[in-house]
Structures are given as C-alpha cells and as structure tokens.
Design a protein around this motif. Structure first.
Motif, PDB file in Angstrom:
ATOM      1  N   GLU A  50       0.825  -1.198   0.000  1.00  0.00           N
ATOM      2  CA  GLU A  50       0.000   0.000   0.000  1.00  0.00           C
ATOM      3  C   GLU A  50       0.868   1.259   0.000  1.00  0.00           C
ATOM      4  OE1 GLU A  50      -3.360   0.556  -0.144  1.00  0.00           O
ATOM      5  OE2 GLU A  50      -3.420  -1.552  -0.736  1.00  0.00           O
ATOM      6  N   ALA A  51       1.937   1.250   0.792  1.00  0.00           N
ATOM      7  CA  ALA A  51       2.816   2.421   0.862  1.00  0.00           C
ATOM      8  C   ALA A  51       3.526   2.667  -0.462  1.00  0.00           C
ATOM      9  CB  ALA A  51       3.839   2.233   1.981  1.00  0.00           C
ATOM     10  N   SER A  52       3.847   1.590  -1.195  1.00  0.00           N
ATOM     11  CA  SER A  52       4.562   1.736  -2.466  1.00  0.00           C
ATOM     12  C   SER A  52       3.716   2.435  -3.520  1.00  0.00           C
ATOM     13  CB  SER A  52       5.000   0.362  -2.981  1.00  0.00           C
ATOM     14  OG  SER A  52       3.882  -0.426  -3.354  1.00  0.00           O
ATOM     15  N   LYS A  53       2.396   2.493  -3.315  1.00  0.00           N
ATOM     16  CA  LYS A  53       1.525   3.190  -4.257  1.00  0.00           C
ATOM     17  C   LYS A  53       1.581   4.700  -4.078  1.00  0.00           C
ATOM     18  CE  LYS A  53      -1.774  -0.674  -4.252  1.00  0.00           C
ATOM     19  NZ  LYS A  53      -3.166  -1.090  -3.925  1.00  0.00           N
ATOM     20  N   ASN A  54       2.076   5.144  -2.925  1.00  0.00           N
ATOM     21  CA  ASN A  54       2.098   6.570  -2.611  1.00  0.00           C
ATOM     22  C   ASN A  54       3.484   7.180  -2.674  1.00  0.00           C
ATOM     23  OD1 ASN A  54      -0.707   6.443  -1.990  1.00  0.00           O
ATOM     24  ND2 ASN A  54      -0.194   5.623   0.034  1.00  0.00           N
ATOM     25  N   GLY A  55       4.502   6.371  -2.886  1.00  0.00           N
ATOM     26  CA  GLY A  55       5.862   6.885  -2.964  1.00  0.00           C
ATOM     27  C   GLY A  55       6.820   5.789  -3.370  1.00  0.00           C
ATOM     28  N   ASN A  56       8.065   6.173  -3.675  1.00  0.00           N
ATOM     29  CA  ASN A  56       9.071   5.198  -4.090  1.00  0.00           C
ATOM     30  C   ASN A  56      10.192   5.052  -3.073  1.00  0.00           C
ATOM     31  OD1 ASN A  56      10.323   7.649  -4.436  1.00  0.00           O
ATOM     32  ND2 ASN A  56      10.536   7.469  -6.662  1.00  0.00           N
ATOM     33  N   LEU A  57       9.971   5.530  -1.848  1.00  0.00           N
ATOM     34  CA  LEU A  57      10.946   5.416  -0.766  1.00  0.00           C
ATOM     35  C   LEU A  57      10.179   5.020   0.494  1.00  0.00           C
ATOM     36  CD1 LEU A  57      13.993   5.876  -0.233  1.00  0.00           C
ATOM     37  CD2 LEU A  57      13.427   8.201   0.432  1.00  0.00           C
ATOM     38  N   VAL A  58      10.335   3.766   0.909  1.00  0.00           N
ATOM     39  CA  VAL A  58       9.516   3.221   1.990  1.00  0.00           C
ATOM     40  C   VAL A  58      10.411   2.691   3.105  1.00  0.00           C
ATOM     41  CG1 VAL A  58       7.727   1.550   2.604  1.00  0.00           C
ATOM     42  CG2 VAL A  58       7.737   2.586   0.315  1.00  0.00           C
ATOM     43  N   PRO A  59      10.157   3.060   4.366  1.00  0.00           N
ATOM     44  CA  PRO A  59      10.966   2.540   5.471  1.00  0.00           C
ATOM     45  C   PRO A  59      10.409   1.218   6.008  1.00  0.00           C
ATOM     46  CG  PRO A  59       9.500   4.240   6.290  1.00  0.00           C
ATOM     47  CD  PRO A  59       9.228   4.122   4.818  1.00  0.00           C
ATOM     48  N   LEU A  60      11.304   0.286   6.237  1.00  0.00           N
ATOM     49  CA  LEU A  60      11.001  -0.912   7.014  1.00  0.00           C
ATOM     50  C   LEU A  60      11.739  -0.763   8.333  1.00  0.00           C
ATOM     51  CD1 LEU A  60      11.423  -3.765   4.360  1.00  0.00           C
ATOM     52  CD2 LEU A  60       9.284  -2.953   5.344  1.00  0.00           C
ATOM     53  N   TYR A  61      11.075  -1.043   9.445  1.00  0.00           N
ATOM     54  CA  TYR A  61      11.759  -0.848  10.720  1.00  0.00           C
ATOM     55  C   TYR A  61      11.179  -1.727  11.810  1.00  0.00           C
ATOM     56  CZ  TYR A  61       7.831   2.379  11.740  1.00  0.00           C
ATOM     57  OH  TYR A  61       6.603   2.949  11.930  1.00  0.00           O
ATOM     58  N   ARG A  62      11.965  -1.913  12.854  1.00  0.00           N
ATOM     59  CA  ARG A  62      11.559  -2.607  14.064  1.00  0.00           C
ATOM     60  C   ARG A  62      11.767  -1.668  15.241  1.00  0.00           C
ATOM     61  NH1 ARG A  62      10.453  -4.916  10.307  1.00  0.00           N
ATOM     62  NH2 ARG A  62      10.861  -7.058   9.653  1.00  0.00           N
ATOM     63  N   CYS A  63      10.913  -1.772  16.217  1.00  0.00           N
ATOM     64  CA  CYS A  63      11.044  -0.976  17.433  1.00  0.00           C
ATOM     65  C   CYS A  63      11.442  -1.933  18.558  1.00  0.00           C
ATOM     66  CB  CYS A  63       9.735  -0.274  17.745  1.00  0.00           C
ATOM     67  SG  CYS A  63       9.863   0.979  19.024  1.00  0.00           S
ATOM     68  N   ILE A  64      12.587  -1.721  19.159  1.00  0.00           N
ATOM     69  CA  ILE A  64      13.133  -2.663  20.128  1.00  0.00           C
ATOM     70  C   ILE A  64      13.410  -1.964  21.456  1.00  0.00           C
ATOM     71  CG2 ILE A  64      14.191  -4.021  18.270  1.00  0.00           C
ATOM     72  CD1 ILE A  64      16.902  -2.853  19.064  1.00  0.00           C
ATOM     73  N   PHE A  65      13.520  -2.759  22.508  1.00  0.00           N
ATOM     74  CA  PHE A  65      13.930  -2.224  23.804  1.00  0.00           C
ATOM     75  C   PHE A  65      15.359  -1.679  23.710  1.00  0.00           C
ATOM     76  CE2 PHE A  65      10.456  -3.153  26.474  1.00  0.00           C
ATOM     77  CZ  PHE A  65       9.935  -4.403  26.158  1.00  0.00           C
ATOM     78  N   SER A  66      15.585  -0.560  24.380  1.00  0.00           N
ATOM     79  CA  SER A  66      16.935   0.015  24.385  1.00  0.00           C
ATOM     80  C   SER A  66      17.553   0.010  25.771  1.00  0.00           C
ATOM     81  CB  SER A  66      16.893   1.456  23.853  1.00  0.00           C
ATOM     82  OG  SER A  66      16.115   2.289  24.696  1.00  0.00           O
ATOM     83  N   ASP A  67      16.978  -0.779  26.706  1.00  0.00           N
ATOM     84  CA  ASP A  67      17.501  -0.737  28.073  1.00  0.00           C
ATOM     85  C   ASP A  67      18.860  -1.413  28.207  1.00  0.00           C
ATOM     86  OD1 ASP A  67      16.466  -3.215  27.598  1.00  0.00           O
ATOM     87  OD2 ASP A  67      15.129  -3.259  29.334  1.00  0.00           O
TER      88      ASP A  67
END
Length: 537
Positions: A116-133
């Motif tokens: 879905e995001a690729s339909k609105n732009g050609n630069l898409v972030p993939l990411y994970r949110c992890i603990f930083s403790d």
C-alpha cells in the motif's frame, strides 16, 4: 539531523484488548503453493480482508513470545508499523501476551502495508522498534563500526545538556552513496551500483545541491495514521535516514556559489589535505528514543532499484534483518571502562599553536584596522591548535560527552578524518564576502570544518545543520613522524588532534583580548583529551 530536545511526557499506556491477527489463507497458484507475501502481491483484492479481519488491526498489537536459544534465553517482541519479530539483547525472559499470531501472519500484514505504501511513494521505510535498556547509542555505534576501522564512514549524533537529556540519539554506518568535494572537483560514489563519477565544480554552483538533485523524484511514503500504535517513526523530530556529513568553512555556499568573487586560489594553505565537503547517504540507521526507552532500527527501501514491489519488499526484509543482527545476534563489544578524573594531568604532549594570531595580537590589530577605516564592521579570525595523543578519537569523544555536554554532539567518521564536536547552536549561513577575503589573508591554514557545519538532510526533506564550534579533527592518515606505543596488550598509534577557536574583532575592541579568548575557548577540548588519556591509557 541532530537529535532535538523535546519536552518529556509520560509514555503512552500499553493498549489492552489485543485482537487475533489476520490469517491469510494458503492459496494454490496453479500447482504451486504461494507464500503469504506472494499471495498478497499477486492478489491485491485480498489486502482489504487482511486489513479488516481483526480489531484492532494487527499492526496495533503488542506481542511477546519466549524462546530459548543455544546461548541464552532471549525475548522475542513485535510492535510498531512494519514489525515482525526481533531478538532482544535482554537475557530476561518475557512472558507471552498472545501466542495466537505466527510469523507468517506478521509478515503478511507487513507485506500488505508495504504494498500500500509503495503506491504513494518510491521510498519506503522498514523498521523494528526494540527495547533500548541494554543497548546504548555508544554501544550500538561500536556494534556497527569495529574498533580500529577509522576509514569507514559512520556517525553517532546525540543531544546532551547540563540539565536535560535530549530525546533522540542517532547512529548510522555504511552509506549507500557518498559525495566528496575538494576545491573544484566533486566525486560521487554509488556503492550500490558500484560506480564513481567526477564532476568539475564549474558545472555545479554548490556541492550541497548535488544531494537535492539525486533525491529529485524520490518521494517517501508514510503509513496512514490508522496504522499507527504510538511507534511511528519520529521523522519530524529526529534524523531517521538521508544525507549526513560535514562541510568546511566557506564551502557550503560562499566558495562555490561566489567562486568568481571568492576563488579557491585565494584560500589559505590546506595543511591537512581534507575534503571540503563529505556527505553520505545513510539508508540504515538506528534512532534511540530516551523518553520511551526504545530504539528504531530502520532500513529504507528505494523502489526504483527493483522491478516489482514484491522484490523490493523481500530484499528490504533481508537487509533489515542483517542490520538487526549486527546489534543483536553478536556478543556485545567491550568498551574500555575507567574512572572520571576531571582534574587529570595530561599524559600526552601539550597543545601547540599554528596561527597568525600571536600573544602580541598582530593579526587582531590588522583586523581591527579594517574595522576602524570602515571596510568591515566585524571579523572573526581564529587560532589553530594541535595536540598529539595516544588516546583514539572515539575515546576522546566519550570523554567530551562528560567534560562538555552540548545540544549538538557528534562523532563523525568521514573520508580522511574523524570529526568530534560539541556545538551549542544551529548554523545560519550569511554571505560576508569582504570579511572572508580578509580572513583568507589573516589565516595561515584553511579552517576546514571549524566554523563550517555538520548535520543532515533527511529523506522527508528537512535539513538540520549545527555550527561546527567546539570541534576536534583527527586526520586518519598517519604522518611520517607519528609515534607508536607498544605498552599494554595492544599497540597504540599517535594521533594529531586539530582544533580551532575564533574571536570577534570590532573597532573599539582590545586586540590582546582576542588571543586570551581563543585560549579559553579550547579549554574544554583540551580537558577532554586529558580525561581520555588519564582514563583509557
């Protein structure tokens, strides 16, 4: 670029009532069983069902699973947009919240959002949110860039103040592209394509326009608000990927845009042989949120490099997994420990000056004469200092964080040098051609990064650049007369630290005061080297 200080607020409470995640049916395409991602990319009508089966949507859920590895118990946790499972550095086990969702379902939901995001732009972030403790910015940087790998472009940007910790810190390494400018030559290196091009600056008014030209036609796609869980990328508040580096004094606009009035031939001698401009395109970054105690591990996917969105997604997943593994699936590097001795005696050589600004104030007197006759109203010549030390640049940066915490702190490995800085302010560029002509006459060597800038141009178009004050430059190429130490377990090489300080001259000012002001301004930089030597040597 630089992490900005944000007001501290209570983290959003964890959402309750987690729904079952959407399960995509296994589907036969001919006689071949398709994977969830293949099914979604080849059957777009299935996306609506994938997004509406569960309530709330799957990307709003928080899931934990506990697994046992051969080395230790590890926590597996998934949250945020674009977020399959990840391994946490924690050695503690986390109880499971919802064991109904499997990895295929998580990947399927991510593939839906990516498509879905690729339909609105050609630069898409993939990411994970992890603990930083258990993962600090300093440790994460050392995970990404090995000790002793001084030639590898990389960075660590932080915001630290006497009373308030800045909210974000950013770490990055291995840029996909680099732009290096020196005098009239601009070199563009594309490491993904394996190409290198050189251009004369006569065809470019300003090297800072090259990143904009390369990014022309790029459009980053941000997930819609309905997909967010409070773990959206903080792209409006912190550098989350894009161009980042430094430019020297007089080169950002003046030396190039005004080259007929401020030619390179009039510039002082370059005694360090460093680039005037160096920027890297970082599509792999880690952003630490110190308020909510989490970190975003980000890989940006450029769809123009792939024939289909499916291929872009699959390759992006692999690259993101590699980035995650570099901070999770390894034994964390050991950082040298030590005591903080703020009144430590220096163990290296004392600082030496290399400047036309003498204690008698001859350069200041010449500058003051120009203000008296009305050529200029204000001018800021500088002194250039050198200091030899066996402490390496990263050790000095760690000490500088203690000695002189500042709103814009940077450790930046660039082509030919390592730059560390503790700047108090953002850069504003003003063209004062007459004053720069006079500084060219008064200075005995190029100022280079000093009084230039360091920072970044994000993928979302924002530009955030700090003024390079309180800056030390370490050339990475050893000189013919550098020493080595064979004491202890590891050999150490001698580094030559270059730092500068300037003073403002006006008609009614006292010339001798300028010399003393420069001496005082470099005091924090000298103390940082002293502390690094007393702690780590």
């Amino acid at each position: 670029m630089c992490p900005r200080k944000q007001p501290v607020h209570a983290p959003e409470q964890r959402r309750q009532g987690l729904g079952d995640s959407a399960q995509l049916p296994s589907t036969l395409h001919g006689s071949k069983l398709q994977s969830p991602s293949q099914f979604l990319f080849s059957n777009p009508n299935a996306m609506v069902g994938a997004l509406t089966v569960s309530s709330p949507p799957p990307w709003k859920t928080l899931q934990t699973k506990t697994s046992v590895s051969s080395r230790r118990n590890t926590s597996i946790m998934t949250f945020s947009a674009f977020s399959p499972s990840f391994k946490c550095l924690s050695t503690l086990s986390t109880p499971s919240i919802d064991d109904d969702d499997d990895d295929d379902s998580i990947s399927s939901n991510e593939a839906v959002r990516f498509s879905e995001a690729s339909k609105n732009g050609n630069l898409v972030p993939l990411y994970r949110c992890i603990f930083s403790d258990q993962l600090t910015p300093v440790l994460a940087y050392r995970c990404l860039t090995r000790e002793g790998d001084w030639e590898s472009p990389s960075f660590l940007f932080e915001s630290i103040d006497q009373e308030l910790q800045g909210r974000y810190s950013v770490v990055g390494a291995r840029p996909a592209m680099e732009i290096v400018a020196k005098d009239n030559k601009v070199t563009i290196m594309d490491h993904e394509e394996g190409s290198r091009t050189e251009e004369e600056s006569s065809t470019e008014e300003d090297p800072m326009e090259i990143p904009k030209r390369i990014m022309r036609g790029w459009k980053w796609s941000r997930p819609s608000q309905s997909q967010l869980t409070g773990h959206d990328l903080p792209a409006d508040d912190a550098f989350c990927g894009g161009w980042l580096g430094y430019f020297s004094y007089g080169t950002a606009t003046e030396r190039y845009a005004l080259k007929k009035r401020l030619p390179f031939s009039c510039a002082p001698e370059d005694d360090r042989n460093l680039p005037d401009v160096h920027f890297g395109l970082y599509d792999d970054v880690i952003v630490f949120d110190h308020v909510e105690k989490k970190a975003y591990v980000i890989h940006w996917v450029r769809l123009d490099r792939y024939s289909t969105a499916e291929k872009a997604y699959n390759d992006g997943r692999k690259r993101l997994d590699i980035l995650l593994s570099r901070v999770q699936d390894i034994d964390p590097p050991r950082l040298a420990a030590g005591y903080v001795k703020l009144h430590a005696c220096p163990r290296g050589s004392s600082s030496s000056k290399m400047s036309s600004m003498t204690k008698e104030g001859q350069a200041c007197k010449r500058a003051a004469m120009h203000t008296l006759v009305g050529n200029i109203f204000h001018i800021a010549p500088s002194q250039h200092f050198q200091r030899r030390t066996l402490a390496d640049p990263f050790e000095v940066y760690r000490a500088l964080r203690v000695v002189n915490p500042s709103p814009y702190m940077a450790y930046l490995q660039a082509r030919g040098c390592v730059l560390i800085s503790s700047s108090p302010e953002i850069l504003t560029r003003v063209k004062k051609v007459k004053g720069k002509h006079l500084i060219d006459q008064l200075e005995v060597a190029k100022q280079l990064p000093y009084f230039g800038g360091f920072g970044g141009m994000s993928f979302n178009g924002t530009m955030d650049v700090a003024l390079a004050l309180g800056t030390i430059v370490f050339p990475t190429s050893p000189r013919y007369d550098t020493m080595y130490s064979y004491m202890g377990r590891n050999m150490r090489r001698e580094w030559i630290a270059h730092f500068q300080a300037g003073t403002g001259i006006v008609a009614e000012g006292e010339p001798n005061e300028g010399w003393r002001e420069c001496e005082n301004k470099v005091g924090a930089l000298v103390r940082a080297i002293d502390l690094a030597e007393s702690t780590f040597l």
